[in-house]
Scaffold this motif. Structure first.
Motif, short mmCIF file in Angstrom:
data_model
loop_
_atom_site.label_atom_id
_atom_site.label_comp_id
_atom_site.label_asym_id
_atom_site.label_seq_id
_atom_site.Cartn_x
_atom_site.Cartn_y
_atom_site.Cartn_z
N TRP A 103 -13.80 -75.89 -24.64
CA TRP A 103 -12.57 -75.80 -25.98
C TRP A 103 -11.55 -74.99 -25.69
O TRP A 103 -10.29 -74.63 -25.46
N SER A 104 -11.98 -73.44 -24.28
CA SER A 104 -11.42 -72.86 -23.93
C SER A 104 -10.72 -73.65 -23.45
O SER A 104 -9.09 -72.81 -23.49
N TRP A 105 -10.93 -73.90 -22.59
CA TRP A 105 -9.31 -74.54 -21.04
C TRP A 105 -8.61 -75.50 -22.17
O TRP A 105 -7.20 -75.07 -22.25
N ASN A 106 -9.23 -76.17 -22.95
CA ASN A 106 -7.76 -77.02 -23.76
C ASN A 106 -7.50 -76.11 -24.47
O ASN A 106 -6.63 -76.90 -24.65
N MET A 107 -7.97 -75.23 -25.77
CA MET A 107 -6.86 -74.73 -25.79
C MET A 107 -5.60 -74.04 -24.94
O MET A 107 -4.45 -74.03 -25.54
N VAL A 108 -5.51 -73.37 -23.78
CA VAL A 108 -4.76 -73.11 -23.44
C VAL A 108 -3.79 -73.45 -22.64
O VAL A 108 -2.61 -73.45 -22.97
N ILE A 109 -4.53 -75.20 -21.95
CA ILE A 109 -3.61 -76.49 -21.87
C ILE A 109 -2.52 -76.74 -22.73
O ILE A 109 -1.46 -76.64 -22.67
N SER A 110 -3.05 -76.89 -24.58
CA SER A 110 -2.34 -77.12 -25.47
C SER A 110 -1.05 -76.09 -25.81
O SER A 110 -0.01 -76.44 -26.61
N ALA A 111 -1.89 -74.49 -25.43
CA ALA A 111 -0.74 -73.76 -25.79
C ALA A 111 0.64 -74.06 -24.65
O ALA A 111 1.44 -73.83 -25.74
N TRP A 112 0.36 -73.71 -23.46
CA TRP A 112 1.17 -74.63 -22.79
C TRP A 112 2.07 -75.62 -23.38
O TRP A 112 3.63 -75.88 -23.05
N SER A 113 1.38 -76.78 -24.00
CA SER A 113 2.53 -77.90 -24.28
C SER A 113 2.91 -77.39 -25.02
O SER A 113 4.37 -78.30 -25.27
N LYS A 114 2.85 -76.25 -26.15
CA LYS A 114 3.64 -76.76 -27.24
C LYS A 114 4.81 -75.02 -27.05
O LYS A 114 5.49 -74.47 -27.74
N SER A 115 4.65 -74.55 -25.59
CA SER A 115 5.46 -73.42 -24.94
C SER A 115 6.92 -73.72 -25.20
O SER A 115 7.76 -72.84 -25.69
N GLY A 116 7.06 -74.97 -24.61
CA GLY A 116 9.12 -75.27 -24.05
C GLY A 116 9.04 -74.89 -22.57
O GLY A 116 10.29 -74.75 -22.47
N ASP A 117 8.29 -74.11 -22.03
CA ASP A 117 8.61 -73.59 -20.77
C ASP A 117 8.79 -75.10 -19.54
O ASP A 117 8.55 -75.77 -19.92
N GLU A 118 9.74 -73.99 -18.55
CA GLU A 118 10.03 -75.43 -17.68
C GLU A 118 8.64 -75.41 -16.93
O GLU A 118 8.99 -76.76 -16.06
N SER A 119 8.08 -74.82 -17.15
CA SER A 119 6.98 -74.56 -15.70
C SER A 119 5.31 -75.28 -17.07
O SER A 119 4.30 -75.15 -15.84
N MET A 120 5.03 -75.82 -18.17
CA MET A 120 4.83 -76.29 -18.58
C MET A 120 3.57 -77.09 -18.19
O MET A 120 2.73 -77.14 -18.14
#
Length: 246
Positions: A103-120
């Motif tokens: 779940w630690s990993w999943n939350m970080v990957i999920s955070a990137w999915s919500k970031s809107g960053d071009e390199s997500m």
């Protein structure tokens, strides 16, 4: 008090407080949760090892970071970077009880999915690859095993990215999940409705000439699997049909 050591607070006591803080402090939750974790670390160094924070406590901080991204004023890219840096800090910790779980990993990957960053999408790919390697290095422990949510977060990054081949990459992850579940007994990695919806969304957002056929095929496959298995997690929703219509 009166020499009693059996009533001293422990990690579980603080975990309850951390979760309460995370659910009530709003945008300030990450800051307050982190301060509390740092206080726990200080107390554990000063002779109270029973309050040493573990991975569950650290996960509350990651969860608070993720929740803070709902605020309109949030710098989402900065939060995703902070979550990733914190994850790597846990990975390098000398305290095995602090090392991350799935779940630690999943939350970080999920955070990137919500970031809107071009390199997500690239960030998510790197994290999943590193997670799979970490899982192997941990002796394939159930604590660190990637699950359906892990790959769903990766597909979400593809779907929201500007990659020209996002549909193909999303479909490849779906096929991988099907293979893991059917041929390798990894039932906790099987695709669900979220998986199918996200892959269909990738096609709907792509410029591929046959995207509408791909989406229709995926919806049909999803519905057939639901009827065959009765798995409620595969039941198509209004989102499924709306994606096909779009």
């Amino acid at each position: 008090s009166m020499g009693r050591t059996d009533i001293l607070p422990n990690t579980d006591s603080y975990s309850i407080i951390l979760r309460a803080i995370a659910s009530t402090e709003g945008v300030n939750a990450p800051k307050v949760v982190l301060q509390m974790i740092q206080r726990m670390e200080k107390f554990s160094r000063e002779g109270y090892p029973a309050v040493k924070p573990d991975y569950k406590c650290h996960n509350v901080y990651l969860s608070a970071l993720q929740a803070s991204m709902a605020s309109e004023d949030c710098d989402k890219v900065a939060v995703a970077k902070e979550a990733e840096e914190y994850l790597f800090k846990l990975l390098n910790s000398n305290d095995k009880d602090s090392r991350p779980d799935v779940w630690s990993w999943n939350m970080v990957i999920s955070a990137w999915s919500k970031s809107g960053d071009e390199s997500m999408a690239e960030k998510a790919e790197e994290l999943v690859a590193r997670m799979e390697k970490y899982h192997a290095n941990c002796g394939y422990s159930t604590k660190t095993e990637p699950n359906t949510n892990t790959y769903n977060c990766l597909i979400a990054c593809y779907s929201r990215s500007s990659l020209r081949d996002k549909a193909a990459r999303s479909l490849a992850v779906l096929e991988k999940m099907k293979d893991l579940a059917l041929n390798h007994g990894k039932k906790n990695q099987r695709p669900d409705a979220v998986t199918y919806n996200s892959v269909m969304s990738s096609y709907a957002r792509s410029n591929e000439y046959d995207a509408h056929h791909k989406v229709e095929d995926l919806l049909r496959e999803m519905y057939t699997l639901y009827e065959q298995t009765g798995d409620v997690w595969l039941k198509p929703s209004s989102r499924s049909f709306n994606t096909c219509v779009s």
